[in-house]
Each structure stands twice: as C-alpha cells, then as structure tokens.
Design an enzyme around this catalytic site. Structure first.
Site, PDB file in Angstrom:
ATOM      1  N   ARG A  72     -34.847   4.016  22.882  1.00 13.40           N
ATOM      2  CA  ARG A  72     -35.760   5.157  22.806  1.00 13.40           C
ATOM      3  C   ARG A  72     -36.500   5.257  21.483  1.00 13.40           C
ATOM      4  NH1 ARG A  72     -31.455   6.291  26.032  1.00 13.40           N
ATOM      5  NH2 ARG A  72     -30.264   7.215  24.350  1.00 13.40           N
ATOM      6  N   GLU A 109     -18.085   5.886  19.622  1.00  9.76           N
ATOM      7  CA  GLU A 109     -16.946   6.696  20.042  1.00  9.76           C
ATOM      8  C   GLU A 109     -16.153   5.990  21.139  1.00  9.76           C
ATOM      9  OE1 GLU A 109     -20.473   9.457  19.217  1.00  9.76           O
ATOM     10  OE2 GLU A 109     -20.118   7.473  20.018  1.00  9.76           O
TER      11      GLU A 109
END
Length: 186
Positions: A72, A109
C-alpha cells in the site's frame, strides 16, 4: 508525530481522509479492526487530500527518494515522488524484484517477514522519505530504515496515512521521526 502536532489538526481534509477509510472487523483474523484504505483510493477528493498534505510537508525538505513499502505504500509513494521531484523506490516482499537485491528481515506479531530493494536503487547520502499506509508496531518501517541505511541513504522521516495512538510513545523507528495523518477508526 501526528498531523495535529503540526498545526493542521483542525484541517477539514483530515476528517475527509478519516471518513474515507473503511474499517473491516475481524480481518485478517479475529480481533483485528482492519483499516482499509482502498475505499480512500475510491474517493478522489480524499485521495488527493492525502497526497496533497504529504506533498505540502515534504516539498521543501530536499527529499531525493520516496521509498514505498509493499504494497500500500506503492499507492501513495509515486504521486508524492512526482510532485516533489524525487524518484520512487519500491521496497518489496521477497522474490518480487528481478536482479540483485539487498534484504532486511524483521519480526511481526505473527512471524517473520522481509523487505528487499534493488542494489543501486539508492545512492550514498540520498535523503529518503519512507511511506506506508499504516503503522502499528513500527516493525516494518524500522526494517525499511535499516535496509535504506545499509545502502548508505539518509532516512529523513517515515510517513503513514493511519497510525495507532500508542505509536507516539512505543514505535521502534530507530530514532527516526514519523508523520501520521489520522488515527484508526473503530
């Protein structure tokens, strides 16, 4: 540092930008409130406002490279680069660039990922802006900074459309400033 930190907090463009971002609950996994900027891209005014705010900020900062983080960051980076007279350098996921690359791995994560850049894409001491759509923990941007600095570039700042509020205090950006337009919507 959020846009509001620079005196444009009352700027109505920020509300337009924030309102144009769709929140998708539980994507890509339960508990995540995904900030979908594809709806911002569908809104000509919001998309233009986003690019214009970044261009206004970076126009006179002697930036020679805008580095966009896949994927993006690619949507904002080229427009900003063109407007400020800089080149655009894509920072890609592994095995997406032909030719010789340098790579930087980083932890997420939920695992490990990597960014790659063509060898020679940036030159020694070039001033770089790193752009992405969102910053959460700062791990991807920190990897981008390390990658660019290994190539000899000077990262001036990182910029994102959306940033989590806790990023102000907890972001791991190797001491580099970050400029964020809006906080996520719930």
């Amino acid at each position: 540092m959020f846009a509001g930190d620079y005196g444009i907090q009352g700027d109505p463009r920020l509300k337009t930008i924030s309102d144009a971002i769709r929140v998708v609950p539980h994507f890509p996994k339960p508990g995540i409130m995904f900030q979908d900027i594809t709806t911002l891209l569908l809104d000509h005014k919001a998309f233009k406002d986003t690019v214009d705010i970044f261009v206004d900020r970076y126009r006179d900062m002697d930036i020679s490279v805008v580095a966009g983080v896949e994927a993006r960051g690619f949507m904002f980076g080229p427009s900003i680069a063109l407007a400020i007279g800089a080149k655009f350098v894509p920072l890609r996921k592994p095995k997406k660039l032909p030719g010789e690359v340098i790579a930087e791995a980083y932890e997420l994560e939920y695992g490990v990922d990597c960014l790659e850049m063509h060898v020679g894409a940036v030159q020694q001491d070039e001033r770089v802006l790193v752009i992405d759509d969102i910053v959460a923990t700062g791990g991807t941007l920190a990897a981008a900074i390390r990658l660019l600095e290994r190539a000899g570039a000077e990262v001036v700042e990182c910029a994102c459309v959306v940033g989590l509020p806790e990023i102000k205090a907890e972001c791991r950006l190797n001491g580099k400033p970050i400029y964020v337009l809006v906080e996520p919507r719930q």
